[in-house]
Structures are given as C-alpha cells and as structure tokens.
Design an enzyme around this catalytic site. Sequence first.
Site, short mmCIF file in Angstrom:
data_model
loop_
_atom_site.label_atom_id
_atom_site.label_comp_id
_atom_site.label_asym_id
_atom_site.label_seq_id
_atom_site.Cartn_x
_atom_site.Cartn_y
_atom_site.Cartn_z
N LYS A 17 -9.62 -43.42 39.25
CA LYS A 17 -8.43 -44.34 39.36
C LYS A 17 -8.62 -44.87 40.81
CE LYS A 17 -5.47 -41.93 35.98
NZ LYS A 17 -5.75 -42.95 34.78
N LYS A 68 -17.58 -32.64 47.65
CA LYS A 68 -16.20 -32.67 48.63
C LYS A 68 -16.91 -31.59 49.75
CE LYS A 68 -12.35 -33.77 46.29
NZ LYS A 68 -10.94 -33.55 45.80
N ASP A 105 -6.37 -34.55 50.57
CA ASP A 105 -5.67 -33.92 49.19
C ASP A 105 -4.08 -33.24 49.94
OD1 ASP A 105 -7.24 -34.98 47.49
OD2 ASP A 105 -8.60 -33.42 47.70
N ALA A 131 -8.37 -21.85 40.95
CA ALA A 131 -9.07 -21.34 42.18
C ALA A 131 -9.93 -22.13 42.57
CB ALA A 131 -9.06 -19.89 42.26
N ILE A 228 -1.35 -31.23 38.62
CA ILE A 228 -2.31 -32.39 39.30
C ILE A 228 -3.04 -32.95 38.30
CG2 ILE A 228 -2.23 -31.20 41.34
CD1 ILE A 228 -5.35 -30.36 40.83
N GLN A 258 -2.47 -39.13 48.18
CA GLN A 258 -3.69 -39.06 48.90
C GLN A 258 -4.68 -40.40 49.27
OE1 GLN A 258 -7.15 -39.17 48.01
NE2 GLN A 258 -6.71 -39.85 46.15
#
Length: 285
Positions: A17, A68, A105, A131, A228, A258
């Site tokens: 998005k 990431k 984030d 996790a 989330i 974020q």
Amino acid sequence: MTRPYAEVIGDPVVQSKSPAIHGFWLGKLGIDADYRACHVTAEGLADYVASRRADPDWRGCNVTMPHKQAIMPLLDRIDPAAARIGAVNTVVRAEDGTLTGYNTDAPGFLEPLQPLLDQTHLYRMARIFGAGGAARAIITALADQGFTLVVAARKPAQARALLDELAPRGEHHAVELAHFAPPTDFAFDDRDRILDLVINASPLGMAGKPPLDVDFSHVPPGSAVYDIVTHPLDTPLLIEARQRGLETVDGLAMLIGQAAVAFEKFFGAPAPREHDAELRKVLTT
C-alpha cells in the site's frame, strides 16, 4: 527533465500500500515527485542498491520482506535504532550517494499508542503473538517503554532468542502460541493503573492464513488489542475485542505511521496527517 522519486522494494511487492500512501501525500502537498513499487529478488538486491546509489533522482526506498536484514551490509550507515532492532525498512540516499538505513516500524507502531503511553502506570505488560520480522521492532519499542513482555510463538525458543537479543534487561517470557488457545480460569489482579496490550505481530488472521487462535479469557480486563494485519483490516481478533468493549488498533495505524516517518526523510516535508481519514478511505475502497 527528470523528477525525484522513491519506491518500495520487496518480493513480492504488488500487495504494498506504500505507493498509494506516499502518492496521496505527494498530491496533497503538490510535491513534484514520484513514489513507485519495484519488485526486487534476493538475487537482484545488490545490483538494485548499486544502480540506485548512482541515480541522483532517487531519494531512497522502503524495504519489505524478505530484504529488511539482507540489505543492511549493502549500506554505508545504519541508524543506531535500526542497528539495535536488527532490521532496516527505510533507506535514504544523501546527495553524495551515501546510503543510510533506518527502521520506521518502531515509531510507526508506537504512534497510535501514544495517548496511552503518555499516562503514568504502575505496571505495563504486553502479550505479543509472533516472533518474526515484524516482532523485532515491536519488542524493541515496547521494552523501551517499560513493558514486561510475553512473546508467544510456535517455536518458543525463537521467541526466547528475540527477547534475549532485543530486551535482555527485563523479566520477559517466551511461551508456545498454543498456550493461549484453550480457555483459562486465571483470575486477573485489579488492573487499575495497569496498561495491558495484546498484539498480533504474526500473519495469522491475514487473508489466506489460518486465524489467530486466542481465547479471550487470557486477555486482561481493559486491555488494548492491536493487530498489525492489514488484509483484512478488521480481523476476527479485533472484531471480538470490540464486541467485548476493548480498545482496538488496526494495522493501517502502524502502516501510515511508519510511512509518515519515511516520507519526511525522502521528500523533506512532514506528511499531511490532517488528511488521515481521507487516506484511510482511499486505502480501503
């Protein structure tokens, strides 16, 4: 004449998005710039970074899974907060071509909780489901806000490792995700001036994924429930929480929060947050 641009990279990236969010803000502010989506595979990540580093019109990128952590060695500098979290979701190019990695984030996650965090509490506890990569920023952010954490995962050893790495100074707990599925008759203490959070940081409940199996007898009275997941936006966890009169936060809150931090780094202007209600309509229709 070329225009400055930023983009989001990932594999896959079509579901992101971010182009809609940043494009909406660019339009509202009348900034002559673009924001795009770019599909980048793990094998192509190094070449992508090298090519964009050499492009003076490129302001940077948002980074989604699975890059990431993999992108970090390819950058010149890692912001200390991102280094501690161990993940970068925003890369910014300086005029000299140097690249800095940030993690937006954590502030994005905390933003909708700020009214609660501004209050004084005797005790703060968060139950976090998941996790994986998203949990890294959430664990770090909440540990910094004085929370005792319970991290639930299919593999408790993975949850324990995250806690030991990211929040080594607290008396935190790692448990099996299945612990929260059957009902419990646990009698919660008086929760006056205690802040309880219940957070789904896993993909469970996302379209095409199994639901998050949590019995609400494990949820303390007065908890705030935060999911989330963004597709669907109204997850079964949030629906049941609202039915029980609990405060809820959906995944768009973190996503927009974020993105706003990244937007200012890319384009040098604060995101026009007074249009959040309109932006939410754009993202959900």
